[in-house]
Write a protein that holds these residues in place. Structure first.
Motif, short mmCIF file in Angstrom:
data_model
loop_
_atom_site.label_atom_id
_atom_site.label_comp_id
_atom_site.label_asym_id
_atom_site.label_seq_id
_atom_site.Cartn_x
_atom_site.Cartn_y
_atom_site.Cartn_z
N ARG A 111 5.16 8.14 12.84
CA ARG A 111 6.33 7.65 13.56
C ARG A 111 7.61 8.21 12.99
O ARG A 111 7.68 8.60 11.83
N ARG A 114 8.33 7.22 -2.17
CA ARG A 114 8.66 7.83 -0.88
C ARG A 114 9.94 8.63 -0.98
O ARG A 114 10.90 8.21 -1.62
N VAL A 141 14.43 2.18 -1.81
CA VAL A 141 14.36 2.92 -3.06
C VAL A 141 13.26 3.97 -2.96
O VAL A 141 12.44 3.93 -2.05
N PHE A 159 8.88 2.02 -5.58
CA PHE A 159 8.90 0.57 -5.41
C PHE A 159 7.50 -0.02 -5.56
O PHE A 159 6.51 0.69 -5.56
N CYS A 210 10.07 -6.50 5.56
CA CYS A 210 9.65 -6.80 4.19
C CYS A 210 8.13 -6.79 4.05
O CYS A 210 7.61 -6.52 2.97
N GLY A 250 6.34 -5.37 0.52
CA GLY A 250 7.27 -4.68 -0.36
C GLY A 250 7.91 -5.73 -1.26
O GLY A 250 8.74 -6.52 -0.80
P1 AMP Z 1 5.25 0.60 5.42
O1 AMP Z 1 3.96 1.16 4.92
O2 AMP Z 1 6.29 1.64 5.73
O3 AMP Z 1 5.08 -0.42 6.51
O4 AMP Z 1 5.86 -0.19 4.17
C1 AMP Z 1 5.26 -1.34 3.68
C2 AMP Z 1 6.29 -2.19 2.97
O5 AMP Z 1 6.81 -1.47 1.85
C3 AMP Z 1 7.50 -2.50 3.82
O6 AMP Z 1 7.28 -3.68 4.56
C4 AMP Z 1 8.59 -2.67 2.81
O7 AMP Z 1 8.61 -4.00 2.32
C5 AMP Z 1 8.18 -1.77 1.67
N1 AMP Z 1 8.95 -0.50 1.65
C6 AMP Z 1 8.77 0.59 2.42
N2 AMP Z 1 9.63 1.57 2.09
C7 AMP Z 1 10.40 1.08 1.09
C8 AMP Z 1 11.50 1.60 0.29
N3 AMP Z 1 11.95 2.84 0.46
N4 AMP Z 1 12.04 0.80 -0.65
C9 AMP Z 1 11.58 -0.45 -0.85
N5 AMP Z 1 10.56 -0.99 -0.15
C10 AMP Z 1 9.98 -0.24 0.81
#
Ligand code: AMP
Length: 550
Positions: free
Chosen positions: A38, A149, A161, A164, A277, A399
């Motif tokens: 995405r 990331r 960040v 994390f 979150c 997260g």
């Molecule tokens: P995702 O796999 O992108 O759905 O990310 C899972 C969880 O990781 C999200 O719900 C956020 O809470 C946390 N997260 C993702 N990217 C970041 C970031 N750059 N900094 C802090 N927390 C992150």
């Protein structure tokens, strides 16, 4: 008074903040990230937005995560989005890798990538975990760890960040049966849902709904996904997130990874807007299938069928001797053509052979004549007693930094009569120090009592701190209110004389009094969450500040 009845003067979420968010979203170098299939726009800005276009922006914002890269470029042009530092026009959105590249080994010849989530470690261990679980599903694995990331604009404290902490669960289910054994326990939990249809219609209005109804109405794809959404909701409330600032937003079609069946984000409102979150997705069989294809190691569940499945199928049998002699090196080509035929084509072939002969055509247009002495097509019976399948994965992904940040914002407030001093209303379950022990005097006769109370709390598994500093009791309470300590135990001269002690609750500042051991019993239950403050008030008399020593 229970915590949620306290009149907190927390800062409201005002419109100007929302506009700032709109601006931030709209004005910046329009790089977008591709992760999990995405595109995500990463933006920031300070330009003011006229009131009349706020509605238009809201409509766009409601669908922002649904736009593709080129569509985001289109938006940048339409709204003349510029670099906020230089006011230069911005280039076309471009894809980039969200994973950090690295090199492995002394020569650095082996490319490697820092993990963008912990999930891969779970899948690598799938076979072993399945074995631990006697080869049966459902089961789940959980892991907490660092993820990395390549964020282009890290900002907002812990919210975005590059490194994390994540906590992820991979729950493996049967693709044909996604019911959850304990769904009935959460069926009536009410969530604020923002489904994909509402967003694509340009609105962000949530609907409060029981998770049981959401699953029954197919708004949430299945029971297991619904079960985890409800548990995420319960978890966030338990640690102190304000339920009026929590919503579950469903991913829109473009936003969701192509393989995912359904995906919802727990979003928490804070001073930067609504922030994802916790993500919770039904990722189908994608992860295990891809790992299996790349490694050649089957990642499947083999299940003995209660009733074997009996099927009848037409099967082609070649007369090896005559077939090889007749067709030589073309034998394999013809066998492949026949082998790739479905039941209908095989039935047609069977009929033609019964008439004397048939022909098949290769992909390069050559025709081969087949006769009954070369192959026969017959019905055979098959008995299947094992079902083999790739489990589906439901993945809640937390997260921790984002949750903690939101929690601190939701917990921090000040009393109307003392706005200078903050109170951090952390529930006992997450407060670093559970109980503050406050001796009223530094006189030596207090020492044995302080030691006794702190030893008894330690024995009950409750972390406490003694504040025997030389300041007034009010200042000591205020300092610990700011640190989030939920309960205070005060030892005064009556404690020395009569073995009584007072118990103070941080948010209401209400105080109770009782015998030392009785109070320790009550505070232990409060900290363990087996009773609340209202219940404690029924167990111990209120303290009216005129306790006598006699
Ligand atoms: P995702 O796999 O992108 O759905 O990310 C899972 C969880 O990781 C999200 O719900 C956020 O809470 C946390 N997260 C993702 N990217 C970041 C970031 N750059 N900094 C802090 N927390 C992150």
């Amino acid at each position: 008074m229970a915590n949620n009845q306290v009149n907190k003067t927390a800062r409201p979420f005002d419109k100007s903040r929302f506009e700032a968010l709109l601006n931030r979203r709209f004005f910046y170098a329009p790089a977008f990230e591709i992760y999990g299939g995405r595109a995500i726009l990463r933006t920031t800005s300070r330009t003011a937005v006229p009131d009349e276009v706020v509605v238009e922006y809201e409509t766009i914002l409601a669908q922002l995560d649904n736009y593709s890269g080129p569509e985001l470029g289109e938006l940048c042009r339409k709204y003349d989005i510029r670099n906020p530092d230089t006011d230069n026009e911005v280039s076309e959105p471009q894809q980039f890798n969200l994973m950090f590249a690295s090199s492995i080994g002394p020569t650095g010849q082996h490319p490697g990538f820092l993990r963008p989530e912990t999930a891969q470690g779970h899948f690598l261990n799938f076979s072993r975990l399945l074995e631990f679980n006697d080869g049966r599903i459902p089961f789940a694995s959980a892991q907490i760890g660092r993820s990395f990331r390549n964020e282009i604009s890290p900002r907002a404290g812990l919210l975005r960040v590059r490194e994390f902490t994540m906590a992820e669960i991979e729950h493996y289910v049967d693709p044909e049966d996604k019911r959850h054994e304990r769904f009935s326990e959460v069926r009536d939990v009410e969530l604020d849902l923002l489904d994909r249809h509402t967003q694509t219609a340009g609105s962000t209005k949530v609907t409060r709904m029981k998770i049981g109804d959401a699953v029954d109405k197919d708004i949430v794809a299945n029971e297991t996904l619904g079960y985890f959404l409800a548990r995420i909701h319960q978890f966030l409330l338990k640690i102190g997130i304000d339920r009026t600032r929590l919503r579950f937003r469903q991913h829109m079609a473009n936003e969701m990874a192509h393989y995912a069946m359904d995906c919802w984000d727990a979003e928490i409102q804070n001073s930067y807007g609504w922030t994802e979150c916790v993500g919770c997705a039904d990722r189908a069989a994608y992860d295990l299938s891809v790992h299996s294809a790349k490694t050649g190691h089957p990642l499947v569940v083999r299940q003995a069928l209660k009733e074997p499945i009996i099927t009848e199928k037409l099967v082609a049998e070649f007369n090896k001797k005559t077939f090889g002699k007749t067709f030589g090196k073309d034998s394999a080509v013809i066998q492949n053509i026949v082998g790739g035929m479905d039941q209908a084509l095989l039935a047609k072939l069977q009929g033609e052979l019964a008439q004397g002969s048939t022909t098949v055509t290769s992909s390069d247009g050559r025709e081969f004549k087949l006769t009954p002495d070369l192959l026969t097509i017959e019905k055979k019976t098959f008995k299947q007693s094992i079902r083999e399948f790739t489990p589906n994965v439901i993945e809640p992904s937390f997260g921790l930094g984002r949750i903690l940040y939101a929690l601190l914002e939701h917990s921090f407030w000040s009393r109307e009569q003392d706005v200078e001093r903050g109170v951090l209303s952390l529930p006992a379950v997450v407060a670093p120090t559970k109980v503050l022990i406050v001796p009223l005097s530094a006189k030596p006769e207090f020492d044995p009592l302080v030691k006794e109370v702190s030893a008894k709390l330690r024995k009950a598994g409750i972390f406490s701190r003694v504040d025997d500093s030389n300041t007034s009791i009010g200042k000591r309470y205020a300092r610990n209110d700011e640190l989030g300590t939920p309960y205070g135990l005060t030892l005064d001269f009556a404690s020395v004389a009569k073995r009584t002690m007072t118990l103070r609750e941080r948010d209401t500042t209400g105080q109770l009094i009782g015998d030392i051991d009785e109070v320790i019993g009550v505070v232990t239950e409060l900290v363990n969450g087996t009773i609340d403050w209202a219940e404690a008030c029924l167990r111990l008399p209120a303290y009216d500040s005129v306790q006598s020593v006699e």
